[in-house]
Design a protein around this motif. Structure first.
Motif, PDB file in Angstrom:
ATOM      1  N   GLY A   1      20.929 -19.641  30.487  1.00 29.37           N
ATOM      2  CA  GLY A   1      19.624 -19.697  30.837  1.00 29.37           C
ATOM      3  C   GLY A   1      19.026 -18.231  30.709  1.00 29.37           C
ATOM      4  N   GLN A   2      19.770 -17.320  30.572  1.00 30.93           N
ATOM      5  CA  GLN A   2      19.320 -15.959  30.656  1.00 30.93           C
ATOM      6  C   GLN A   2      19.906 -15.142  29.207  1.00 30.93           C
ATOM      7  N   PRO A   3      19.004 -15.345  27.974  1.00 26.76           N
ATOM      8  CA  PRO A   3      19.601 -14.971  26.736  1.00 26.76           C
ATOM      9  C   PRO A   3      19.664 -13.663  26.348  1.00 26.76           C
ATOM     10  N   ALA A   4      18.771 -12.633  27.146  1.00 30.75           N
ATOM     11  CA  ALA A   4      18.911 -11.161  26.924  1.00 30.75           C
ATOM     12  C   ALA A   4      20.280 -10.671  27.630  1.00 30.75           C
ATOM     13  N   ARG A   5      20.541 -11.291  28.641  1.00 24.00           N
ATOM     14  CA  ARG A   5      22.065 -10.968  29.042  1.00 24.00           C
ATOM     15  C   ARG A   5      23.298 -11.387  28.235  1.00 24.00           C
TER      16      ARG A   5
ATOM     17  N   PHE B   1      17.167  -6.501  31.858  1.00 20.81           N
ATOM     18  CA  PHE B   1      16.349  -7.786  30.993  1.00 20.81           C
ATOM     19  C   PHE B   1      17.166  -9.086  31.371  1.00 20.81           C
ATOM     20  N   SER B   2      16.635 -10.223  31.730  1.00 21.08           N
ATOM     21  CA  SER B   2      17.523 -11.380  31.732  1.00 21.08           C
ATOM     22  C   SER B   2      17.068 -12.205  30.510  1.00 21.08           C
ATOM     23  N   SER B   3      15.729 -12.526  30.452  1.00 15.83           N
ATOM     24  CA  SER B   3      15.210 -13.519  29.375  1.00 15.83           C
ATOM     25  C   SER B   3      14.389 -12.632  28.328  1.00 15.83           C
ATOM     26  N   TRP B   4      12.943 -12.420  28.905  1.00 14.29           N
ATOM     27  CA  TRP B   4      12.086 -11.885  28.054  1.00 14.29           C
ATOM     28  C   TRP B   4      12.077 -10.255  28.161  1.00 14.29           C
ATOM     29  N   TYR B   5      11.452  -9.641  27.130  1.00 13.62           N
ATOM     30  CA  TYR B   5      11.260  -8.154  27.274  1.00 13.62           C
ATOM     31  C   TYR B   5      12.090  -7.418  26.628  1.00 13.62           C
ATOM     32  N   ALA B   6      13.449  -7.958  26.324  1.00 13.49           N
ATOM     33  CA  ALA B   6      14.540  -7.069  25.891  1.00 13.49           C
ATOM     34  C   ALA B   6      14.281  -6.868  24.398  1.00 13.49           C
ATOM     35  N   ASP B   7      13.814  -7.632  23.709  1.00 13.02           N
ATOM     36  CA  ASP B   7      13.305  -7.597  22.065  1.00 13.02           C
ATOM     37  C   ASP B   7      12.069  -6.699  22.019  1.00 13.02           C
ATOM     38  N   ALA B   8      11.174  -6.750  23.049  1.00 10.44           N
ATOM     39  CA  ALA B   8      10.003  -5.722  22.994  1.00 10.44           C
ATOM     40  C   ALA B   8      10.591  -4.303  23.176  1.00 10.44           C
ATOM     41  N   TRP B   9      11.690  -4.297  24.277  1.00 10.14           N
ATOM     42  CA  TRP B   9      12.168  -2.989  24.329  1.00 10.14           C
ATOM     43  C   TRP B   9      12.651  -2.351  23.015  1.00 10.14           C
ATOM     44  N   LEU B  10      13.354  -3.158  22.271  1.00  6.71           N
ATOM     45  CA  LEU B  10      14.154  -2.377  21.050  1.00  6.71           C
ATOM     46  C   LEU B  10      13.247  -2.318  20.027  1.00  6.71           C
ATOM     47  N   SER B  11      12.178  -3.206  20.154  1.00  5.25           N
ATOM     48  CA  SER B  11      11.035  -3.010  19.058  1.00  5.25           C
ATOM     49  C   SER B  11      10.220  -2.027  19.122  1.00  5.25           C
ATOM     50  N   GLN B  12      10.245  -1.155  20.559  1.00  5.34           N
ATOM     51  CA  GLN B  12       9.423   0.054  20.634  1.00  5.34           C
ATOM     52  C   GLN B  12      10.000   1.365  20.725  1.00  5.34           C
ATOM     53  N   ILE B  13      11.098   1.314  21.411  1.00  3.20           N
ATOM     54  CA  ILE B  13      12.009   2.577  21.619  1.00  3.20           C
ATOM     55  C   ILE B  13      12.164   3.508  20.546  1.00  3.20           C
ATOM     56  N   TYR B  14      12.471   3.136  19.170  1.00  2.03           N
ATOM     57  CA  TYR B  14      12.441   4.094  18.186  1.00  2.03           C
ATOM     58  C   TYR B  14      11.264   4.583  17.592  1.00  2.03           C
ATOM     59  N   GLY B  15      10.299   4.084  17.892  1.00  4.58           N
ATOM     60  CA  GLY B  15       9.013   4.455  17.334  1.00  4.58           C
ATOM     61  C   GLY B  15       8.806   4.108  15.764  1.00  4.58           C
ATOM     62  N   PRO B  16       7.677   4.179  15.134  1.00  4.44           N
ATOM     63  CA  PRO B  16       7.681   3.976  13.604  1.00  4.44           C
ATOM     64  C   PRO B  16       8.512   4.677  12.522  1.00  4.44           C
ATOM     65  N   GLN B  17       8.877   5.950  13.020  1.00  2.94           N
ATOM     66  CA  GLN B  17      10.072   6.693  12.199  1.00  2.94           C
ATOM     67  C   GLN B  17      11.251   5.949  12.071  1.00  2.94           C
ATOM     68  N   ALA B  18      11.541   5.230  13.020  1.00  3.21           N
ATOM     69  CA  ALA B  18      13.155   4.842  13.083  1.00  3.21           C
ATOM     70  C   ALA B  18      12.971   3.189  13.377  1.00  3.21           C
ATOM     71  N   THR B  19      12.117   2.525  13.058  1.00  2.00           N
ATOM     72  CA  THR B  19      11.764   1.098  13.283  1.00  2.00           C
ATOM     73  C   THR B  19      11.485   0.424  11.731  1.00  2.00           C
ATOM     74  N   VAL B  20      12.371  -0.309  11.136  1.00  2.00           N
ATOM     75  CA  VAL B  20      12.236  -0.659  10.077  1.00  2.00           C
ATOM     76  C   VAL B  20      12.418  -2.136   9.718  1.00  2.00           C
ATOM     77  N   LYS B  21      11.155  -2.731   9.193  1.00  2.00           N
ATOM     78  CA  LYS B  21      11.159  -4.103   8.808  1.00  2.00           C
ATOM     79  C   LYS B  21      11.700  -4.119   7.329  1.00  2.00           C
TER      80      LYS B  21
ATOM     81  N   ARG C   1      12.102 -24.236  23.582  1.00  2.00           N
ATOM     82  CA  ARG C   1      12.566 -23.162  24.611  1.00  2.00           C
ATOM     83  C   ARG C   1      13.787 -23.647  25.338  1.00  2.00           C
ATOM     84  N   ARG C   2      14.743 -22.893  25.477  1.00  3.08           N
ATOM     85  CA  ARG C   2      16.053 -23.445  26.450  1.00  3.08           C
ATOM     86  C   ARG C   2      16.204 -22.517  27.592  1.00  3.08           C
ATOM     87  N   TYR C   3      15.200 -22.025  27.954  1.00  3.41           N
ATOM     88  CA  TYR C   3      15.518 -21.113  29.154  1.00  3.41           C
ATOM     89  C   TYR C   3      14.006 -20.923  29.830  1.00  3.41           C
TER      90      TYR C   3
END
Length: 176
Positions: free
Chosen positions: A12-16, A103-123, A138-140
């Motif tokens: 129930g704690q997907p980020a962890r 982070f236990s469930s939400w916000y972990a992916d937001a953190w990793l999406s934001q920390i490197y900035g556009p110069q080091a975040t690549v889709k 949803r399972r959590y």
């Protein structure tokens, strides 16, 4: 490819759970960590080559995050944050974890999406994933209200990255 089954104690704690799994891979010597969900299907063959190449083109090389182009199972494009992240082990070398333990469930992916900035975040445009959120459900429990923790963890990450970039760009001349 080596396969191992590990038990992660964070029901129930997907980020962890994801952080613990990625740290196990890191300790086992993995060069790259690709955090996917069990409701995700990669469509692109040989995706690893494209993801590694994306990280190698960064400046400095390998320090940043790459992600496949992602669609939900209803065909909606998921581009507001990275729902699946691919990093080099230097990410864990720098931060000491894959995701901050706060982070236990939400916000972990937001953190990793934001920390490197556009110069080091690549889709990566050649790599596609289908994220079957609707069909799996949803399972959590969603734990809202973590915006303050997200901002605190982002600021810590920015500080670490600023310090790292300063040290990486500083040249020390020694004159005898």
């Amino acid at each position: 490819v080596e396969l191992a089954v590990i038990t992660i104690p964070y029901s129930g704690q997907p980020a962890r759970a994801q952080n613990a799994a990625c740290m196990e891979l890191y300790r086992a010597g993995a060069d790259y960590l690709f955090r996917l969900n069990d409701d995700t299907r990669l469509v692109t063959r040989n995706w690893g080559r494209y993801m590694i190449n994306a990280l190698q083109t960064l400046n400095p090389p390998l320090l940043g995050v790459a992600s496949p182009m992602s669609k939900g199972d209803a065909g909606e494009v998921q581009d507001n944050l990275l729902t699946h992240e691919f990093v080099h082990r230097s990410h864990v070398d720098l931060f000491g974890y894959y995701y901050p333990p706060a982070f236990s469930s939400w916000y972990a992916d937001a953190w990793l999406s934001q920390i490197y900035g556009p110069q080091a975040t690549v889709k990566v445009p050649l790599v596609y994933a289908v994220h079957a959120v609707l069909s799996q459900g949803r399972r959590y429990e969603v734990r809202r209200g973590g915006e303050t923790v997200l901002e605190e963890e982002r600021q810590k990450a920015f500080s670490v990255l600023t310090h790292h970039r300063f040290l990486s760009s500083t040249v020390v001349l020694m004159v005898n």
